[in-house]
Scaffold this motif. Structure first.
Motif, PDB file in Angstrom:
ATOM      1  N   HIS A  20       0.834  -1.207   0.000  1.00 11.56           N
ATOM      2  CA  HIS A  20       0.000   0.000   0.000  1.00 11.56           C
ATOM      3  C   HIS A  20       0.864   1.251   0.000  1.00 11.56           C
ATOM      4  O   HIS A  20       0.598   2.208  -0.735  1.00 11.56           O
ATOM      5  N   ALA A  21       1.913   1.261   0.828  1.00 18.45           N
ATOM      6  CA  ALA A  21       2.799   2.428   0.894  1.00 18.45           C
ATOM      7  C   ALA A  21       3.502   2.664  -0.436  1.00 18.45           C
ATOM      8  O   ALA A  21       3.642   3.809  -0.898  1.00 18.45           O
ATOM      9  N   SER A  22       3.947   1.588  -1.077  1.00 20.06           N
ATOM     10  CA  SER A  22       4.595   1.716  -2.378  1.00 20.06           C
ATOM     11  C   SER A  22       3.628   2.278  -3.417  1.00 20.06           C
ATOM     12  O   SER A  22       3.983   3.167  -4.210  1.00 20.06           O
ATOM     13  N   GLY A  23       2.394   1.782  -3.396  1.00 25.06           N
ATOM     14  CA  GLY A  23       1.396   2.282  -4.333  1.00 25.06           C
ATOM     15  C   GLY A  23       1.045   3.730  -4.088  1.00 25.06           C
ATOM     16  O   GLY A  23       0.894   4.520  -5.032  1.00 25.06           O
ATOM     17  N   ALA A  24       0.926   4.104  -2.814  1.00 24.16           N
ATOM     18  CA  ALA A  24       0.615   5.492  -2.487  1.00 24.16           C
ATOM     19  C   ALA A  24       1.719   6.428  -2.971  1.00 24.16           C
ATOM     20  O   ALA A  24       1.446   7.538  -3.455  1.00 24.16           O
ATOM     21  N   PRO A  63      -1.228 -10.945   1.021  1.00 26.25           N
ATOM     22  CA  PRO A  63      -2.527 -11.053   1.695  1.00 26.25           C
ATOM     23  C   PRO A  63      -3.101  -9.683   2.034  1.00 26.25           C
ATOM     24  O   PRO A  63      -3.083  -9.247   3.176  1.00 26.25           O
ATOM     25  N   ILE A  64      -3.650  -8.999   1.033  1.00 24.08           N
ATOM     26  CA  ILE A  64      -4.119  -7.637   1.274  1.00 24.08           C
ATOM     27  C   ILE A  64      -5.594  -7.562   1.624  1.00 24.08           C
ATOM     28  O   ILE A  64      -6.080  -6.516   2.015  1.00 24.08           O
ATOM     29  N   PHE A  65      -6.340  -8.678   1.466  1.00 21.54           N
ATOM     30  CA  PHE A  65      -7.766  -8.615   1.753  1.00 21.54           C
ATOM     31  C   PHE A  65      -8.047  -9.275   3.100  1.00 21.54           C
ATOM     32  O   PHE A  65      -7.371 -10.207   3.500  1.00 21.54           O
TER      33      PHE A  65
END
Length: 326
Positions: free
Chosen positions: A49-53, A315-317
């Motif tokens: 998530h941090a990389s995507g943000a 495992p993001i969900f």
């Protein structure tokens, strides 16, 4: 859904359907449509998530208002008056967000194209806790109205199914997306199996199960059986690239095969070894998408051996596999 929460839900639904199967079906529909927390859980999810943000940090941000008060959120890269260029739309899966699609978004924007990445209602920066197929399709229509016609649309899992439902014009209340090409990554071809599995999981009896499925008709204007994109993909007369992994444990590969058999406009690319989630950022997958969007037929339908090794699912969900497939 955690075991304790599932037991409590099972007991509550059991008591309610003994009183009123109709009310139990409505309650089950609300539960089915409730979205998980957008906060990543676990070290890998937080890192992804941090990389995507960080990749989306410089993107323009837009709020797309939908009928009934719901909102979608859009990121745009390479927007504004910069001359003629291609325009692409990217949609995410259930429980995900644009941040988890950022490798794909970055690849597309690096070509100079204008790229719009959606957060559906109840996901990412959109806010809320509720999503169903009707809201997703209306979000896609709102994006097209705001940014213009897309040369291609690319979606993962639920987001891919929503794009197909939109392109096929299956939702009476929303204008079909007028795109040139479609890419569906790990996308289900129909929805009945999801509702059947969910009803079984929470202990719905036949009358309450029927009431749950009737809610789909009430909310969207279509019966559940009509949301079968596998039967309509061949009729949209646009090139479609279907990308799937045979080791996908959330959306069985039979859905990809149904798409592939539906029409000559469909190209199937097996990305075995990447499961349901890592597939969205896998280098061979990004290469196949880039080739397809350039007008080629994409990669050969048989997966390269290098694709099949060392895949790791992030495992993001937080919902069970059957719900992440939405």
């Amino acid at each position: 859904m955690a075991n304790f929460a599932l037991e409590v839900t099972h007991l509550g639904i059991s008591a309610l359907q003994a009183i009123s199967p109709g009310l139990a079906g409505k309650a089950a529909f609300r539960l089915f449509c409730r979205t998980p927390s957008p906060r990543p859980k676990g070290a890998r999810a937080k890192a992804a998530h941090a990389s995507g943000a960080a990749r989306l940090a410089d993107a323009e941000r837009f709020t797309l208002k939908l009928a009934g008060g719901a909102k979608a959120h859009a990121y745009r890269l390479n927007g504004g008056a910069r001359g003629k260029r291609k325009r692409f739309l990217v949609t995410h899966g259930w429980g995900s967000s644009a941040e988890y699609m950022a490798e794909l978004v970055s690849m597309l924007s690096a070509t100079g194209a204008e790229v719009v990445a959606l957060d559906f209602p109840g996901h990412g920066r959109a806010g809320g806790h509720f999503l169903h197929m009707g809201l997703a399709v209306r979000s896609i229509a709102a994006a097209e109205e705001r940014f213009g016609v897309f040369d291609a649309v690319i979606g993962h899992s639920f987001g891919g199914a929503a794009l197909m439902v939109s392109a096929a014009g299956l939702l009476p209340a929303a204008a079909p997306v007028a795109c040139g090409r479609l890419v569906l990554i790990g996308a289900p071809s129909e929805m009945r199996w999801l509702f059947v599995d969910f009803g079984r999981m929470i202990g719905l009896r036949p009358a309450a199960q029927a009431a749950l499925q009737n809610e789909v008709h009430r909310v969207t204007g279509r019966r559940l059986d009509e949301f079968d994109a596998g039967n309509t993909v061949g009729a949209i007369s646009r090139p479609v690239l279907v990308i799937h992994a045979e080791d996908d444990k959330e959306v069985p590969p039979v859905h990809a095969r149904r798409y592939d058999a539906a029409g000559e406009n469909v190209r199937l690319f097996w990305a075995n070894g990447f499961g349901h989630r890592r597939i969205v950022g896998a280098a061979p997958v990004l290469g196949a998408i880039a080739a397809f969007l350039e007008g080629g037929r994409g990669e050969d339908g048989a997966s390269d051996e290098s694709i099949k090794k060392d895949a790791e699912i992030i495992p993001i969900f937080e919902l069970p596999a059957r719900r992440a497939a939405l």
